[in-house]
Design an enzyme around this catalytic site. Structure first.
Site, mmCIF file in Angstrom:
data_model
loop_
_atom_site.group_PDB
_atom_site.id
_atom_site.type_symbol
_atom_site.label_atom_id
_atom_site.label_comp_id
_atom_site.label_asym_id
_atom_site.label_seq_id
_atom_site.Cartn_x
_atom_site.Cartn_y
_atom_site.Cartn_z
ATOM 1 N N HIS A 58 107.872 -26.980 50.402
ATOM 2 C CA HIS A 58 109.153 -27.656 50.192
ATOM 3 C C HIS A 58 109.325 -28.705 51.284
ATOM 4 O O HIS A 58 109.490 -28.368 52.445
ATOM 5 C CB HIS A 58 110.311 -26.655 50.225
ATOM 6 C CG HIS A 58 110.241 -25.646 49.108
ATOM 7 N ND1 HIS A 58 110.737 -25.902 47.847
ATOM 8 C CD2 HIS A 58 109.704 -24.400 49.059
ATOM 9 C CE1 HIS A 58 110.524 -24.836 47.069
ATOM 10 N NE2 HIS A 58 109.894 -23.916 47.779
ATOM 11 N N ASP A 303 104.766 -21.506 50.741
ATOM 12 C CA ASP A 303 106.194 -21.525 50.396
ATOM 13 C C ASP A 303 107.023 -21.963 51.605
ATOM 14 O O ASP A 303 108.119 -21.445 51.850
ATOM 15 C CB ASP A 303 106.673 -20.167 49.864
ATOM 16 C CG ASP A 303 108.025 -20.274 49.146
ATOM 17 O OD1 ASP A 303 108.535 -21.409 48.995
ATOM 18 O OD2 ASP A 303 108.566 -19.237 48.756
#
Lengths: 428, 337
Positions: A58, A303
């Site tokens: 992200h 992640d």
């Protein structure tokens, strides 16, 4: 571009060899290579890996530049030994159009620290109702091949089926965030002994496993490819193992934190341990390690989920979910998988570079370290030991669960197409 | 001699969880509460012990009864009390728990009594370094409500052992049954810890939907049937069941819940003669308890409210007392004035 000679590194953990980089490619691999006019990197005792590839990052830009930008995120990636990252689509605006994915792709090009491959949203606004223009995103300059509503689950079975079918036209893959929404309403942590005691809303393993079971069956039915994001339970491992035994086109990733941390840490009510999917039990951690070792789980994906300090400096229920991970991933994998003897460094290269690049159909990454290949390389000192100090992170955010924890290994050099992005452990 | 509750090395000056109390900690609090209860029987119900100390009631959830209980306790110890209700405050404008707590500390709070909808909020307050004052958990989410468990234990000891006979004693061998929404109950969690520590045997009774996954690790028994447990109970604690739970399919209808898990006169008759009925309030009459039971002299609901003040006085006294003067002489000082 000048030449670089990496001297005496153990390629994928093998016998020491020299590697000569000329321009953007690996020119020669062997012993006793003359340095000539090349810059020499003495790498005795160090491991040379293909540049790491993250399928799940992200970067937060556009929209949440207070937590990360493409520039700071790619600097963090380079520090952690990555040469390519897949930028997840849950930005503001959502990366559900050719315009947004091209913007992220262009920002990645400008950063110069690491290749950025945008992931496209499966559905408009991650709402799970209408397919986004998957074809337009694929045909754009960004060349999207991985689609995901990550952060949210594509829970409608028909939408999921259609997405799986549709991406076959351009060899795409749907990366599913497996979380049955009704079973996880108000969920705050893994449902079990610890949640019962702490009085935090339970996040049952079955909420993940039921979606994975459905999606491997759907992928088989329409003969498409499905990738399972951040698999976190022993039950999920069993389902993926079964699907693979059928020969179905199913791949899966595990995060470093799910290989190391358990829900016992939540007893501190410290939101730095709040993450989606939640930290599970010791038995789950052991099953995930075993599955990564035997190939049931294909790869490690970080992640990496940056959040500003104020979103974690509060009570548990109010805190954001997620942990930064790019700069600690390799160390956690060394500790949990290599130092335990479950896999060797060739296994690390496979799980953190070859496999994720293959799943993402990413060209120029995940290649063997041999003459003629792109010089995307990572040099690791496996003997290093040190406590994690978030103040030294290149990421804009500090929400690491490892602060003060001693982890092994350190990335000393990262090369992106022959250019050093990290030199002696520092960003170049 | 003063001792502080909180056996957890991370929260020694606070009262966060009933699980942090040792048997001796808990008995000391109950004994001190008994002393405090005697003060309440005097014409002047006030001790000078906490004069000049400030106690803040920081309530993020509506709970008038718990707040006024703490307020009465602090005032009887002569502390200054500031009530901070999240409603109409800066919290509703988006202020964080951290900033609210630091603001209150800047105003000189020696103790913060916190009620919060998020499990763990008092623990965060006590361990995050935001404030220095003592933290008392007045109920956090679905986690714990330790002073409720203490006042429940105090009530049981008085009724089952005796006010004077109970001094120094625990609840060894008593059989306590807790009935209702265990899953969402902070009262149940605190009571399981505390009553077990005090030597009692706890049985939880609820429909399976209202028992948490993981309960098998708790130091108690679980039963899905009320009738078989009642004859073996010295105290039966009925928990409030919120009607909203019905909409989330925890049980089909109010009537079905009442039939299977409600306490009525017929069921009460199955209890041993000495056994008491308890309720932390507020009661939902006709749901988990009938008016006949609620108004019977076996029901201690009102007594529990009175005992709550004595128990909270004891907790504040032990946490903040800080003076060399032991309680009896402090009481005498006030009387001699």
């Amino acid at each position: 571009m000048s030449k670089i000679l990496i001297r005496g590194a153990k390629i994928l953990g093998g016998e020491p060899q020299d590697v000569l980089i000329d321009g953007e490619t690996v020119a020669e691999v062997g012993t006793g290579i003359e340095a000539g006019d090349a810059t020499v990197v003495e790498a005795a005792g160090q491991i040379l890996l293909p540049g790491l590839v993250d399928l799940h990052t992200h970067l937060r830009e556009p929209g949440r530049e207070d937590s990360e930008t493409v520039l700071t995120g790619t600097r963090a990636a380079a520090s952690g030994g990555f040469t390519a990252v897949h930028a997840m689509a849950n930005t503001f605006p959502v990366a559900d159009t050719a315009g947004v994915v091209e913007q992220v792709w262009r920002l990645g090009k400008e950063s110069g620290y690491c290749d950025v491959q945008p992931v496209g949203a499966v559905t408009v606004g991650l709402e799970g109702k209408q397919l986004a223009e998957l074809g337009a995103m694929h045909d754009s300059a960004a060349g999207v091949k991985v689609f995901s509503d990550d952060g949210k689950c594509v829970d409608d079975a028909v939408i999921m089926r259609r997405a799986l079918e549709y991406v076959k036209a351009f060899d795409g893959v749907v990366a599913q965030h497996a979380q049955e929404p009704r079973l996880t309403e108000g969920a705050q942590m893994n449902e079990g002994v610890v949640s019962a005691e702490l009085g935090l809303g339970g996040w049952p393993a079955v909420a993940e496993e039921s979606i994975i079971a459905r999606d491997v069956l759907l992928a088989a039915h329409v003969d498409s490819r499905v990738h399972i994001c951040h698999l976190s339970t022993a039950g999920s491992v069993e389902i993926v193992r079964w699907a693979k035994s059928k020969g179905w086109n199913v791949t899966a990733e595990v995060t470093p934190h799910h290989l190391l941390l358990t829900d016992e840490l939540v007893r501190s009510y410290n939101p730095v341990y709040k993450v989606n999917p939640p930290l599970r039990t010791e038995a789950d951690v052991m099953a995930l390690r075993e599955a990564l070792a035997d190939g049931t789980i294909d790869c490690v994906a970080t992640d990496h989920a940056p959040h500003p300090h104020e979103d974690k400096d509060c009570e548990w229920a109010a805190a954001a979910m997620g942990m930064v991970g790019l700069e600690t991933a390799l160390s956690v994998v060394q500790q949990t998988m290599v130092d335990t003897g479950l896999i060797d460094w060739a296994g690390v290269a496979d799980r953190m570079s070859f496999r994720p690049a293959a799943i993402g159909r990413l060209e120029g990454h995940g290649r063997p370290v041999s003459a003629g290949e792109p010089a995307n390389l990572t040099l690791v000192d496996p003997a290093y030991r040190g406590a994690v100090d978030p103040a030294g992170f290149a990421s804009r955010s500090r929400n690491t669960p490892y602060e003060g924890r001693e982890l092994p290994g350190r990335v000393t050099h990262t090369f992106l197409r022959g250019r050093a992005t990290v030199v002696d452990g520092k960003l170049a | 001699m003063l001792r502080l509750p909180g056996g957890n090395p991370r929260t020694p000056r606070h009262l966060i969880s009933a699980a942090d109390l040792t048997r001796d900690d808990a008995v000391l609090i109950l004994d001190t509460a008994e002393e405090m209860a005697r003060v309440a029987d005097r014409p002047i119900k006030k001790l000078p012990t906490l004069r000049g100390r400030t106690v803040v009631n920081l309530f993020f959830e509506d709970s008038t009864r718990t707040r006024i209980s703490f307020e009465a306790a602090a005032k009887r110890l002569s502390a200054d009390v500031i009530n901070f209700s999240a409603k109409g405050s800066s919290v509703s404008k988006g202020e964080s728990l951290k900033d609210t707590a630091m603001t209150l500390e800047a105003m000189g709070a020696d103790a913060v009594v916190i009620r919060h909808g998020a499990s763990g909020a008092p623990y965060r307050l006590a361990t995050s370094g935001w404030i220095d004052g003592a933290v008392v958990n007045a109920g956090d989410g679905t986690h714990e409500h330790p002073t409720q468990a203490l006042l429940d234990a105090f009530t049981m000891r008085r009724r089952l052992v005796g006010a004077d006979a109970g001094i120094g004693k625990d609840l060894e061998g008593r059989r306590i049954t807790i009935v209702g929404d265990i899953l969402h109950s902070r009262v149940a969690r605190s009571n399981v810890h505390l009553l077990t520590t005090l030597g009692a045997h706890v049985t939880l009774v609820a429909p399976p939907t209202l028992v948490p996954v993981g309960v098998e690790q708790w130091p108690c028994d679980v039963s899905y049937g009320l009738d078989e447990v009642l004859p073996k109970s010295d105290a039966v604690m009925m928990l409030r069941v919120q009607r909203e739970r019905m909409n989330a399919a925890y049980f089909p209808t109010e009537r079905e819940y009442s039939r299977r898990y409600g306490l009525d006169g017929l069921r009460m008759a199955r209890m041993p003669e000495h056994a008491i009925v308890m309720h932390p309030g507020p009661m939902v009459r006709g749901m988990e308890i009938t008016a006949e039971v609620a108004d019977s002299d076996r029901c201690t609901a009102v007594e529990q409210v009175a005992n709550g003040v004595s128990t909270r006085m004891a907790v504040l006294y032990l946490l903040l007392g800080g003076s060399e003067t032991a309680l009896p002489s402090a009481a005498r000082t006030e009387e001699n004035k």
